[in-house]
Scaffold this motif. Structure first.
Motif, PDB file in Angstrom:
ATOM      1  N   PRO A 257      38.267  78.037 -14.814  1.00 28.75           N
ATOM      2  CA  PRO A 257      38.192  77.097 -14.129  1.00 28.75           C
ATOM      3  C   PRO A 257      38.896  75.928 -14.636  1.00 28.75           C
ATOM      4  N   PRO A 258      39.726  75.109 -14.063  1.00 21.68           N
ATOM      5  CA  PRO A 258      40.800  74.041 -14.485  1.00 21.68           C
ATOM      6  C   PRO A 258      39.873  73.248 -15.348  1.00 21.68           C
ATOM      7  N   HIS A 259      38.682  72.835 -15.288  1.00 14.24           N
ATOM      8  CA  HIS A 259      38.264  71.916 -16.228  1.00 14.24           C
ATOM      9  C   HIS A 259      38.285  72.162 -17.703  1.00 14.24           C
ATOM     10  N   ILE A 260      38.132  73.613 -17.947  1.00 15.04           N
ATOM     11  CA  ILE A 260      38.184  73.966 -19.426  1.00 15.04           C
ATOM     12  C   ILE A 260      39.354  73.408 -20.269  1.00 15.04           C
ATOM     13  N   TRP A 261      40.514  73.161 -19.645  1.00 16.99           N
ATOM     14  CA  TRP A 261      41.556  72.473 -20.235  1.00 16.99           C
ATOM     15  C   TRP A 261      41.481  71.113 -20.821  1.00 16.99           C
ATOM     16  N   HIS A 262      40.262  70.554 -20.265  1.00 11.18           N
ATOM     17  CA  HIS A 262      40.178  69.199 -20.472  1.00 11.18           C
ATOM     18  C   HIS A 262      38.850  68.820 -21.251  1.00 11.18           C
ATOM     19  N   PRO A 263      38.713  69.117 -22.589  1.00 12.21           N
ATOM     20  CA  PRO A 263      37.575  69.111 -23.016  1.00 12.21           C
ATOM     21  C   PRO A 263      36.895  67.693 -22.798  1.00 12.21           C
ATOM     22  N   GLY A 264      35.592  67.662 -22.603  1.00 14.55           N
ATOM     23  CA  GLY A 264      34.703  66.343 -22.319  1.00 14.55           C
ATOM     24  C   GLY A 264      34.759  66.111 -20.949  1.00 14.55           C
ATOM     25  N   ARG A 265      35.268  66.884 -20.062  1.00 17.26           N
ATOM     26  CA  ARG A 265      35.190  66.457 -18.601  1.00 17.26           C
ATOM     27  C   ARG A 265      34.097  66.954 -17.906  1.00 17.26           C
ATOM     28  N   TRP A 266      33.521  67.717 -18.486  1.00 21.57           N
ATOM     29  CA  TRP A 266      32.220  68.579 -17.606  1.00 21.57           C
ATOM     30  C   TRP A 266      30.908  67.899 -18.174  1.00 21.57           C
TER      31      TRP A 266
ATOM     32  N   ALA B 134      33.477  73.161 -33.484  1.00 18.59           N
ATOM     33  CA  ALA B 134      35.074  72.458 -32.746  1.00 18.59           C
ATOM     34  C   ALA B 134      35.416  73.003 -31.399  1.00 18.59           C
ATOM     35  N   ILE B 135      36.266  71.985 -30.913  1.00 20.36           N
ATOM     36  CA  ILE B 135      36.642  72.648 -29.622  1.00 20.36           C
ATOM     37  C   ILE B 135      38.239  72.039 -29.478  1.00 20.36           C
ATOM     38  N   ALA B 136      39.091  72.745 -28.993  1.00 19.60           N
ATOM     39  CA  ALA B 136      40.561  72.109 -28.672  1.00 19.60           C
ATOM     40  C   ALA B 136      41.180  72.869 -27.600  1.00 19.60           C
ATOM     41  N   ALA B 137      41.770  72.195 -26.782  1.00 19.63           N
ATOM     42  CA  ALA B 137      42.747  72.903 -25.509  1.00 19.63           C
ATOM     43  C   ALA B 137      44.049  72.339 -25.954  1.00 19.63           C
ATOM     44  N   LEU B 138      44.868  73.246 -25.376  1.00 18.82           N
ATOM     45  CA  LEU B 138      46.417  73.115 -25.426  1.00 18.82           C
ATOM     46  C   LEU B 138      47.061  73.288 -24.049  1.00 18.82           C
ATOM     47  N   GLU B 139      47.818  72.326 -23.564  1.00 19.66           N
ATOM     48  CA  GLU B 139      48.648  72.655 -22.450  1.00 19.66           C
ATOM     49  C   GLU B 139      50.031  72.236 -22.808  1.00 19.66           C
ATOM     50  N   GLY B 140      50.954  73.275 -23.114  1.00 21.21           N
ATOM     51  CA  GLY B 140      52.322  72.976 -23.620  1.00 21.21           C
ATOM     52  C   GLY B 140      52.268  72.758 -24.777  1.00 21.21           C
ATOM     53  N   GLY B 141      52.835  71.400 -25.437  1.00 17.88           N
ATOM     54  CA  GLY B 141      52.851  71.058 -26.531  1.00 17.88           C
ATOM     55  C   GLY B 141      51.681  69.949 -26.764  1.00 17.88           C
ATOM     56  N   HIS B 142      50.801  69.786 -25.748  1.00 13.59           N
ATOM     57  CA  HIS B 142      49.707  68.770 -25.851  1.00 13.59           C
ATOM     58  C   HIS B 142      48.524  69.169 -26.221  1.00 13.59           C
ATOM     59  N   LEU B 143      47.985  68.752 -27.384  1.00 15.17           N
ATOM     60  CA  LEU B 143      46.687  69.070 -27.559  1.00 15.17           C
ATOM     61  C   LEU B 143      45.571  68.058 -27.469  1.00 15.17           C
TER      62      LEU B 143
ATOM     63  N   ARG C 285      48.541  77.539 -21.281  1.00  9.61           N
ATOM     64  CA  ARG C 285      47.398  76.762 -21.913  1.00  9.61           C
ATOM     65  C   ARG C 285      46.593  77.855 -22.558  1.00  9.61           C
ATOM     66  N   ALA C 286      45.439  77.028 -23.378  1.00 11.49           N
ATOM     67  CA  ALA C 286      44.853  77.479 -24.269  1.00 11.49           C
ATOM     68  C   ALA C 286      43.660  76.961 -24.373  1.00 11.49           C
TER      69      ALA C 286
END
Length: 220
Positions: A211-220, A83-92, A69-70
């Motif tokens: 915290p887990p929510h950072i891997w899903h931008p826009g959920r906070w 700009a904001i971007a999150a990666l989980e495996g190959g998912h951007l 994760r990144a």
């Protein structure tokens, strides 16, 4: 694979000897193991972006979480989010209101900008070649595009996205001992849209879990 040639995205090219299947399999396994994130890490960097008629710069943060994760945040000089971007495996993932024109590479190249070989699920290694301490692998992504990865001395030197036999996007990396395990600088270029994003690493810190929510931008 016939004898191939490789260099950066341009300039003189050196001849490579093709890797037999067994050696290529071993090279891929090694690259995938090296790509694993082993502990939560925060990278801080400066950045500069250029595209037709627009220039921007500021500071940025990359947060890395095991195993794959990144999260990258770019801020302008005034502290405003650029700009904001999150990666989980190959998912951007980007926020729902993200600017579709922002200079964010696709996942394989965004990982490469962090010095990580991770073409994503469903990618297929087509061929590989080597010369001295230089290793190159050609990977086909699920959508048919090709990514050419170049590694030297165990470090990812660059990656190039190719379409129709031409390089359309690229990442070039520089390394320094001061930033153990992470590239000191990365330059992303989109050759079709004339965009460029430069990252210059300033610090590497190993931290507590994010915290887990950072891997899903826009959920906070």
């Amino acid at each position: 694979m016939a004898a191939a040639a490789v260099a950066g995205c341009g300039g003189a090219r050196a001849e490579l000897s093709p890797l037999p299947a067994s050696a290529l399999t071993a090279a891929v396994a090694w690259a995938e193991e090296e790509a694993r994130i082993r502990q939560p890490t925060r990278l801080t960097f400066s950045w500069r972006a250029r595209e037709p008629g627009v220039r921007g710069s500021g500071l940025g943060v990359a947060r890395l979480g095991p195993p794959d994760r990144a999260r990258l945040d770019l801020f302008l000089e005034n502290g405003e989010s650029a700009a904001i971007a999150a990666l989980e495996g190959g998912h951007l993932r980007t926020p729902p209101n993200a600017d579709p024109q922002a200079a964010i590479p696709r996942s394989a190249l965004l990982w490469a900008a962090l010095g990580v070989y991770r073409p994503g699920e469903g990618a297929e290694v087509v061929e590989g070649g080597e010369a001295d301490d230089l290793l190159e692998m050609l990977v086909r992504l699920p959508d048919g595009d090709l990514v050419r990865y170049r590694m030297r001395g165990g470090e990812l030197n660059g990656a190039a996205l190719m379409r129709g036999g031409k390089v359309v996007e690229s990442v070039e990396l520089m390394w320094a001992e001061a930033f153990s395990g992470y590239p000191s600088a990365a330059t992303y270029r989109n050759l079709y849209d004339y965009r460029e994003l430069e990252l210059s690493l300033e610090s590497v810190d190993h931290v507590e879990a994010f915290p887990p929510h950072i891997w899903h931008p826009g959920r906070w």
